[in-house]
Design a protein around this motif. Structure first.
Motif, short mmCIF file in Angstrom:
data_model
loop_
_atom_site.label_atom_id
_atom_site.label_comp_id
_atom_site.label_asym_id
_atom_site.label_seq_id
_atom_site.Cartn_x
_atom_site.Cartn_y
_atom_site.Cartn_z
N GLU A 50 0.82 -1.05 -0.06
CA GLU A 50 -0.19 -0.01 0.10
C GLU A 50 0.78 1.10 -0.24
O GLU A 50 1.93 1.70 0.53
N LEU A 90 -1.16 7.20 0.60
CA LEU A 90 -1.71 7.48 1.42
C LEU A 90 -1.53 8.81 1.77
O LEU A 90 -2.45 9.31 2.15
N ASN A 147 -4.56 8.68 7.42
CA ASN A 147 -3.48 7.52 8.11
C ASN A 147 -3.74 7.96 10.12
O ASN A 147 -3.27 7.62 10.72
N TRP A 175 -8.46 5.19 10.25
CA TRP A 175 -8.97 3.94 10.90
C TRP A 175 -9.96 3.71 12.07
O TRP A 175 -8.81 4.51 12.81
N THR A 185 -10.89 5.28 3.28
CA THR A 185 -10.05 4.19 4.40
C THR A 185 -11.68 3.02 4.55
O THR A 185 -11.34 2.10 5.08
N SER A 230 -10.85 -0.77 3.50
CA SER A 230 -10.91 -1.17 4.90
C SER A 230 -11.99 -2.41 4.64
O SER A 230 -11.47 -3.98 4.71
N SER A 242 3.20 -0.88 4.42
CA SER A 242 2.95 0.27 3.73
C SER A 242 3.45 0.54 3.78
O SER A 242 4.65 1.38 4.51
N THR A 272 -2.81 2.92 9.51
CA THR A 272 -3.58 1.29 8.17
C THR A 272 -2.67 0.19 9.65
O THR A 272 -3.42 -0.39 9.89
#
Length: 415
Positions: free
Chosen positions: A168, A171, A243, A246, A275, A279, A294, A355
């Protein structure tokens, strides 16, 4: 942050907004002693004039950007309190002007170079071409953004229902080295003749998302290079820090309810489409993910969950031992040194709602890491061209060794 000075400027509609310039903005590398951290934390929390590129909780250095009209105040404050600092960039705009942004030619995979940065649309075009070129590459859509864009990626699979390695990137919009690194790893998995890389590509299903915040990434290219968040309008401000959004210890530490800040966590956990949809996608494959990586910048850190405590939760000891060995492999090529630890101990700062904490807590993924890539404050988010490819190469070295070390510790053996 620059919550008032800069963010108020970018509220204007794109049609009337000239690309913001950072002429004579200065980047400072502050080297505080333990007793001076509180001074910087107070500045970070209560003075909107300065953009902290790293959090002042870390003990070794803090990177701060100042506008020309506020630099005298910052320097006087540091001198008055005997805080050591150095100027690493005296004119941020000069570094921005030198950033290597290249064009990708659709249909020509060789036009993708790995010593440069690319826009979101060009990365997507490149991934489309990869899916056309390789029978074992398929496009995936892992979510959507606030402005309705797809969060796009690819899957590399040489078999059916193998264990997954998930990458990932992007972000935080201004961390351009993150998508560049993810793209380089992708390229290596598809083209390298190194036996270990070929084995890694073959043995796992790789799910790869170079840009998980497309709205912010596009804004950082087109309008405001230092943009971090997504592009949700919140009153007179824009953006939620994805970030911090979450649903894992949301808003407990290291985040804010103030939408003018860079660490605004949103009105609630998973309030943001990015997000929430990502998710949901991850839940559909979570039982098969063996390794989640990440990619962020900067500071040369390898972080493991969690950000709310220094306690060795879950398989902390195994994860750190595997990570440290992988960072040893990373250091071989160019001598780059990383620090490995959980979020709190590595950064000396509590930060939740991220994350990797959610991935570990809710999906129970065995190994979860966050890379904070080069450098250590010289260029920060503006990593120059001569470091882009080396950063990718050493990171690829570490990923291959991480798989090797994980197997030595009894992980990633389920295929």
């Amino acid at each position: 942050m620059l919550k008032i000075v800069l963010l108020s400027f970018v509220l204007l509609a794109p049609s009337v907004l000239a690309k913001f310039r950072f002429d004579n903005y200065t980047l400072y590398k502050i080297l505080p002693k333990n007793g001076q951290i509180k001074l910087l934390q107070n500045l970070y929390e209560h003075d909107s004039r300065f953009d902290f590129w790293t959090n002042p909780g870390r003990a070794d250095f803090v990177s701060v950007m100042s506008s020309p009209e506020n630099k005298a105040h910052l320097e006087n404050l540091l001198h008055k309190n005997n805080v050591q600092f150095e100027i690493t960039m005296g004119n941020i705009q000069e570094a921005i002007d030198k950033e290597p942004i290249k064009r990708y030619t659709r249909g020509n995979l060789r036009s993708m170079q790995f010593d440069a940065y690319y826009t979101n649309s060009e990365i997507n075009a490149w991934m489309d071409d990869l899916a056309r070129e390789y029978s074992f590459v398929t496009p995936i859509i892992a979510g959507r953004s606030f402005e309705g864009r797809q969060i796009r990626g690819i899957k590399i699979s040489h078999g059916s229902r193998r264990k997954i390695i998930f990458l990932e990137g992007g972000l935080h919009a201004r961390e351009w080295i993150s998508p560049a690194t993810v793209c380089y790893i992708t390229h290596q998995l598809l083209t390298s003749r190194d036996p270990e890389i070929m084995a890694a590509a073959r043995d796992f299903d790789w799910y790869i998302i170079p840009v998980t915040n497309p709205d912010g990434y596009i804004w950082s290219h087109d309008e405001f290079r230092m943009w971090r968040k997504n592009r949700r309008p919140v009153g007179q401000h824009f953006g939620v820090d994805l970030n911090r959004n979450w649903n894992s210890n949301w808003l407990v530490a290291g985040s804010s309810i103030d939408p003018s800040t860079e660490i605004y966590a949103g009105p609630g956990p998973f309030s943001e489409p990015e997000t929430r949809t990502l998710s949901a996608y991850l839940r559909t494959i979570g039982d098969r993910i063996d390794l989640y990586l990440s990619f962020h910048s900067f500071g040369q850190l390898l972080l493991v969950p969690f950000g709310n405590s220094t306690a060795p939760y879950a398989n902390y000891h195994d994860a750190v031992n595997i990570g440290r060995r992988a960072m040893g492999a990373l250091s071989v090529r160019f001598g780059t040194q990383y620090v490995t630890g959980n979020i709190v101990e590595a950064i000396n700062y509590y930060g939740t709602g991220g994350t990797i904490d959610w991935i570990k807590e809710h999906l129970k993924v065995p190994l979860v890491y966050c890379y904070e890539s080069r450098d250590r404050g010289q260029y920060g988010f503006l990593l120059p061209s001569d470091q882009i490819l080396p950063n990718g190469q050493e990171t690829m070295d570490s990923v291959v060794d991480m798989i090797h070390q994980a197997r030595r510790f009894g992980y990633m053996t389920g295929n």
